[in-house]
Design a protein around this motif. Structure first.
Motif, PDB file in Angstrom:
ATOM      1  N   GLY A  65       0.784  -1.235   0.000  1.00  0.00           N
ATOM      2  CA  GLY A  65       0.000   0.000   0.000  1.00  0.00           C
ATOM      3  C   GLY A  65       0.815   1.283   0.000  1.00  0.00           C
ATOM      4  N   TYR A  66       2.122   1.177  -0.141  1.00  0.00           N
ATOM      5  CA  TYR A  66       2.984   2.365  -0.155  1.00  0.00           C
ATOM      6  C   TYR A  66       3.248   2.746  -1.614  1.00  0.00           C
ATOM      7  N   GLU A  91       1.690   8.787   3.782  1.00  0.00           N
ATOM      8  CA  GLU A  91       1.712   7.328   3.950  1.00  0.00           C
ATOM      9  C   GLU A  91       2.438   6.881   5.213  1.00  0.00           C
ATOM     10  N   TYR A  92       3.166   7.767   5.843  1.00  0.00           N
ATOM     11  CA  TYR A  92       3.938   7.398   7.027  1.00  0.00           C
ATOM     12  C   TYR A  92       3.019   7.300   8.242  1.00  0.00           C
ATOM     13  N   THR A  97       4.381   1.577  10.013  1.00  0.00           N
ATOM     14  CA  THR A  97       5.059   1.666   8.720  1.00  0.00           C
ATOM     15  C   THR A  97       6.445   1.050   8.808  1.00  0.00           C
ATOM     16  N   LYS A  98       7.169   1.394   9.854  1.00  0.00           N
ATOM     17  CA  LYS A  98       8.531   0.885  10.027  1.00  0.00           C
ATOM     18  C   LYS A  98       8.530  -0.640  10.124  1.00  0.00           C
ATOM     19  N   TYR A 120      15.649   2.407   7.710  1.00  0.00           N
ATOM     20  CA  TYR A 120      15.350   3.793   8.131  1.00  0.00           C
ATOM     21  C   TYR A 120      14.290   4.339   7.203  1.00  0.00           C
ATOM     22  N   ILE A 121      13.275   4.946   7.788  1.00  0.00           N
ATOM     23  CA  ILE A 121      12.186   5.527   7.008  1.00  0.00           C
ATOM     24  C   ILE A 121      12.292   7.039   7.135  1.00  0.00           C
TER      25      ILE A 121
END
Length: 125
Positions: A65-66, A91-92, A97-98, A120-121
């Motif tokens: 979904g990203y 989206e974060y 998310t991570k 790392y995001i």
């Protein structure tokens, strides 16, 4: 006489420590960190490129979904391998998310035999 005895004992302790260090090489060996790999770096780099890892990762993240991935930066070496993923702020979703991205990154890395990565995001505003 006492000075000679004390000096001799100090020299023996220093010599014993030095010899022990040479005879026990595992005490001096570097430990493998969570990321990285035990293989030759050229082999891993070639394997990473030939497997189209970044393209596979981008496709996998889209499945999750990203859709607004700005960039993926991959850095590999023996001690530490990292993936930096730049996504849109929309989206974060923080830790969720991570965690999702870490699972995808390291599952694909394992499938392609290229080690594991710290993830790392970075979110863009």
């Amino acid at each position: 006489m006492k000075k000679i005895t004390i000096s001799t004992l100090i020299c023996l302790v220093i010599a014993g420590g030095t010899i022990t260090g040479f005879l026990n090489p595992t005490a001096n060996a570097e430990t493998q960190t969570f990321t990285g790999h035990p293989y030759d770096l050229d082999t891993i780099t070639t394997r990473t490129i030939n497997s189209n890892y970044i393209q596979k990762l981008r496709a996998e993240l889209k499945k999750e979904g990203y859709n607004n991935i700005k960039s993926i930066v991959l850095e590999q070496d023996r001690k530490k391998s990292e993936v930096i993923i730049h996504i849109s702020a929309d989206e974060y979703k923080g830790e969720q998310t991570k965690n999702t991205m870490e699972k995808a990154v390291n599952r694909l890395a394992k499938e392609n035999k290229i080690g594991s990565f710290l993830v790392y995001i970075k979110n863009s505003y």
